[in-house]
Structure formats: C-alpha cells, structure tokens
Design an enzyme around this catalytic site. Structure first.
Site, short mmCIF file in Angstrom:
data_model
loop_
_atom_site.label_atom_id
_atom_site.label_comp_id
_atom_site.label_asym_id
_atom_site.label_seq_id
_atom_site.Cartn_x
_atom_site.Cartn_y
_atom_site.Cartn_z
N GLY B 313 2.35 2.05 -21.67
CA GLY B 313 3.49 2.01 -22.58
C GLY B 313 3.49 0.72 -23.37
O GLY B 313 2.43 0.17 -23.67
N GLU B 314 4.69 0.24 -23.73
CA GLU B 314 4.88 -1.00 -24.51
C GLU B 314 4.46 -0.84 -25.97
O GLU B 314 4.67 -1.75 -26.78
CB GLU B 314 4.10 -2.19 -23.93
CG GLU B 314 4.44 -2.58 -22.52
CD GLU B 314 3.62 -3.77 -22.03
OE1 GLU B 314 2.81 -4.32 -22.81
OE2 GLU B 314 3.78 -4.15 -20.86
N GLY B 315 3.78 0.26 -26.30
CA GLY B 315 3.22 0.43 -27.62
C GLY B 315 1.73 0.09 -27.67
O GLY B 315 1.13 0.04 -28.74
#
Lengths: 347, 347
Positions: B313-315
C-alpha cells in the site's frame, strides 16, 4: 579479463536480505522488488548495489532468411534503424534517456557498407553483410559464430573500461524473430509452431509460411541443441551471437544483465547453453508477445517483471525495467528501519 | 469546481493514436505502453500529455475492527507511519522521489491527537479518531461518510490550486485490508473468503478469524451494494472514503488517477459506484497479492500494468507506475516518425 563466471555472493545477498527485513514495512510486502534488490546484491557482491552507469547495447544484423519474405518490413530497415538509433529518434533512445541510460550500437552484421565511425557505434566489428539463408544451409560458418562471441566479449570489455554497472541487451535485425524461433525450436526441442510469432506483424498466411521456413531451417541444418556455437552457426544471427557473447562477458565481470524480449532471450539461451552459470546474472525485464519467449524464460528459470505486450525489441522493455532496478536499490538504501523511525514491529 | 465528470476527449485520443502510428516501430509493437499514452490523451484532452507535477496522496485512518485482532501489526503503527511519511523514511517516500513525485499525507481519521501542522500534511480534516468496530455496528455515521467524500474533494482542490497533473492514491491504516475486503464482499456480492487476504501478514488461523470478522461485519450492517456512501458508512474507513472523494474530484478535473493496490481499489470501487464515469480516469498501476484486488479490477474494467506481488500500500505500486506513464508520454512526444528518420514503412 576473468575467464570464469563467478558464483553468486551469498554473503552480500544475505546482508541485503537482513537489511531489507528491518525496513519499515511488513517483511516481503514489496514482493518482487525486494527479491530483485537481494539478487542484485548477490550478483554484484555489494550489499547496497547501485547502478549509475547503465548501457543498452543494441546489436544489429541482417538475415539471409529475410529473402524468404518472413517479415512485414523490408531488410533495408535494419541499416535505416541503426542511423535512427545514432540520431536518437528510436524508441530505445527515448526510453533509455528516460531511465538515465546510454545507448551503444554494434554493427554485428548489417547488410550494407561499413557505417562511418561515430561515438555511440562500434562499426569495426562487422562479421558479415547479413547471414546466409538458413533454409538452404548454415546461417554462418563456425568461425563466424566464434567471432560473434568474441565481439560481444570485446564490446563489453570496452564498455566496462569506460564504466559500466548494468547492461541491457537490445537488438535490431529484420528477420531476427525467425532466427530466434529457429534457435528456440532446436534448443528446446519443441515444435516451430509453438515458437513462432507474428514478428513485426505478418498476417495469418505469412505466419504459416514463416513456420514452414523455420521448420525447414531446422530440418536442413540439424543443429546440436547442446552446442551453443553450433546452434548459432546453423540457425542464428550475427547480432544474436554478439549479444550472447556480451551476456557471457558481463557475467564474468559480475555485471547484471537486463534481458529485453524474444531475441535477447534467444541470445540468453545460447549463453546459458554455453555456460549455465551465466543464468545467475540475468534479469528478465518483461515477457514479449512473441510466443516463444515464455518457453525460453521458463527454460532459463527467469520470471519477467513487466508484462506490457511489447514486441519491438531494441532493448525497450529492458530500459523500462531499469526503473524497477533503481527503485529496488533505493528502497534497500534509503528506507528507514523500525528502530530509526520508531515504528512498532509485528505483534 | 466542475460538478460533473467530463467525457473522454476522443479527438485528442485519436490524434495521439495517429501520431503514435507514424513512429519508427511496427504499429502497436509497444503494446500497452502505446495504449496508455493514447488513453492519457483522452483523459487530459491533450494529444501530447505531460505530467511534470505528480503527487501521491496518502490518506491515513484507523479502524475499530483492529480491536478484533485482524492485523499482524498493532494499531499504534498508523500514527507512527504518518510521522515516517513526513520524515521521508517510508517506502512511498523513496519510490515517489525516484519517480519525481511529491508525497502529501491527509489525516483522514488516525486514532491519536491532532498532528501538528506540517508542510506535507493535511492535519485539519480528521473525521474521527478511528472508525467504530464494524463487527458490532456501522463503522461511521452517514454524515461522516459524506464528509469523507468532501475532504477528498477539498484536498484535491487544494493540490490542484498549487499544480497537479497526475494523482496517485495511497493509504495507511492498520486494519484497512479488512475494511476493503468488507467493501468488496458487499459490493461485488462475492464471499468474504474470496475477498480476504493475509494483509500485513496474519497466519492461517488469523486469516480464518479475519474472514469470520468480515462476514460478521457484512451480516450485521447489510450495506446497500449500489450506494457508495452506505457501503462506506457501514463497512468502510475514513481514509478509504477520502481516497474515493479524491478520485471523484480528480476525475471532474480531467486529472488521471493512478491507483495503487487493494485499499485504493476499494476506494475506486466506491467512486465507480457513486459515478461510473470516474472509471474513465483510472489507471490500475499493479495487481496486489491481496486476493480481492483482482476481482475489484475486473469489476472496474481495468488491467494492471505491473505484477510485482506487492502488498504494502502507501501508493508504492502507483509510484512505480509513474515511470511507465512518463515513458509512454515521452515515446509519443520524442520518437522520430518514418518520414523524419527516413525509415521504410511496412512492405
């Protein structure tokens, strides 16, 4: 020049792995990016590998089989595209610039007069003006095949002397998907139908003809699947042989090799047959649309990083993979650890 | 602020396609990279789109369900990671820098006191201190759900005012794979078992428990699969709602949105349920290891560009995809044509 391909440095790889495991993320959550960083550490022997000097080596050569109308483009495109590479207008120029890499071209055997000397071109190693038509006899002589390996080695030696941390393989040669299909058919003992794609874009009828020509080339020449130089001489191509030699030389020098698509795959297959240890220095950038490429990657034990339905060659897929290589190394080098960032680890 | 999502600009897309088709390469040979360039032209209305100002918006929030031990990490990690983002030490910081992008964080609903004002943080939009436990009742009130969409819209408005060409979605929130699985289970009417993965790394027993908790959340709340705000309120999360609002606002402004993994996918699903036209502005960066992500992408009609077995995640996956976006645009902009390079076209 080292004469043997060194083993992977497991100490450096383990150091990289343990460093990666302290970064502020669940272990393994960056998946194949983490694996890539660790395997690059093993290849280079550096626990924090970095690759500032990246080169895409584009080998160009013509193919006698192109007389048999196996390609959608005329053979004159090979020298035209070499000039395009040198003028910076081809796809590989754009994607190499984008990745901070240089493009170097070697005229392995383009069917034209010698190119004039230019900074980014090795013009002095032409092995022949195109191969012979492999549907009639061998594509080249055993001496020429050996020379291909030598030229690949020589070029990497020169590049390394100027500074080379990461090599990508690229190709240009009208007719070279046919040679690659023939190499894969003979080396993997699979049918030509399962190894042959549309190349630059032949239609269904053209594809049937292409398969027939590849079957004929293999039947006429009967290359020894365990002898890379015999495969190269009988159904290969000058640029494919030069790339195989370049892969072997880079492996000897612990320089990781990012493979592009199908033609690079055929060259990598030759390198792996010649010396299986070279496989340890190969990174499969992507899986091509060309059907034979998947079979080659399977045989090499490589899993591609990108699947973008590419079928251009030139090293374009490899240049795109450079971003992943740098990203993986930066994660290893720059991320905070649980300790340094004050983040709680797993419960 | 436009109130409707504009249609794709087919004139710009066709212009880009015809420009691409004159480049020195067999038509279509750069596969999905060509498609990407053309679709970006359609989104932006520019036949040569460029994205110098790229931002990864990381929305953070906590989840009441984390009390049910559905995650391998403690909930305190959410605020700790927000600080890590602001100090530049997380994976997304490294990969955003690598792609020439900025990271902006929004505290959508982290379970801690307000963060102090900082340049790269929207600290003033906290919707709550974590959601309520959705295994007992709704995760948030209908008013809070609406506020999530508003905050996402507001943040994108502010980012756009400072300059924003390309948006990526990122997330942080211990427990948010559970909320995403619950959204996907309810919205796609599939079983929770097919929508639930290991998150940050629960074991087999933990996974069974996680599935049971998600089933319970959906059974207790019975969200309306056709109502994005109802789904969000009952089984969503503050950061997921903010990302959905951000996607909708970017779409209204013709700003393409590069989606990260599973949590971003759940937000995109909410956005698409709320307004199907938003799908035209979505780019699926990668396919996550989380099993539900593939189902979401299928429903959205999106094909991922990378498959790197990411699950962070987190981008992070979206930031890696930025390199492909820029590469595609540079090919369209910088490559020579058959005419300009004097290369022969197809026979």
């Amino acid at each position: 020049m080292p004469s043997e391909i060194p083993k992977i440095d497991t100490v450096a790889a383990l150091e990289a792995q343990s460093k990666m495991d302290r970064k502020t993320k669940p272990q393994g959550s960056l998946g194949r990016l983490e694996e890539l960083a660790v395997s690059l550490a093993g290849m280079t022997g550096q626990s924090s590998p970095k690759f500032p000097r990246k080169i895409v080596l584009v080998a160009a050569g013509d193919h006698g089989i192109s007389k048999q109308h196996v390609s959608a483009f005329p053979a004159e495109v090979t020298p035209q595209m070499v000039l395009n590479f040198l003028q910076g207008g081809a796809a590989i120029n754009v994607l190499a610039r984008h990745a901070g890499a240089k493009v170097k071209v070697v005229d392995a055997g383009v069917n034209c007069e010698d190119f004039s000397p230019q900074v980014d071109l090795y013009h002095e190693y032409k092995i022949g003006r195109g191969t012979a038509d492999m549907t009639i006899g061998p594509a080249m002589s055993p001496t020429q095949a050996k020379r291909c390996f030598e030229v690949g080695s020589l070029v990497v030696e020169k590049l390394a002397a100027q500074g080379l941390d990461l090599l990508a393989t690229g190709d240009m040669g009208i007719g070279n998907t046919s040679a690659s299909s023939a190499i894969a058919t003979a080396a993997l003992a699979l049918g030509a139908r399962d190894m042959t794609g549309r190349g630059t874009g032949v239609d269904a009828k053209g594809w049937e003809h292409k398969v027939a020509m590849i079957e004929k080339a293999v039947a006429v020449n009967r290359p020894n699947p365990k002898d890379a130089l015999d495969l190269l001489a009988k159904v290969g191509g000058f640029e494919i042989g030069v790339l195989a030699g370049a892969i072997l030389e880079a492996s000897r020098r612990r320089i990781p090799v990012v493979l592009d698509g199908f033609i690079s795959g055929a060259a990598a297959l030759l390198a792996a047959i010649h010396d299986p240890d070279s496989k340890n220095y190969m990174i499969a950038a992507h899986q091509s649309v060309e059907i034979g490429h998947g079979h080659i990657l399977e045989r090499l034990g490589l899993r591609p990083y990108l699947k973008l339905d590419l079928r251009l060659g030139e090293g374009t897929g490899a240049a795109l993979c450079f971003h992943l290589v740098d990203g993986a190394c930066r994660v290893l080098d720059e991320m905070a650890t649980f300790e340094s960032a004050g983040v709680s680890d797993k419960v």
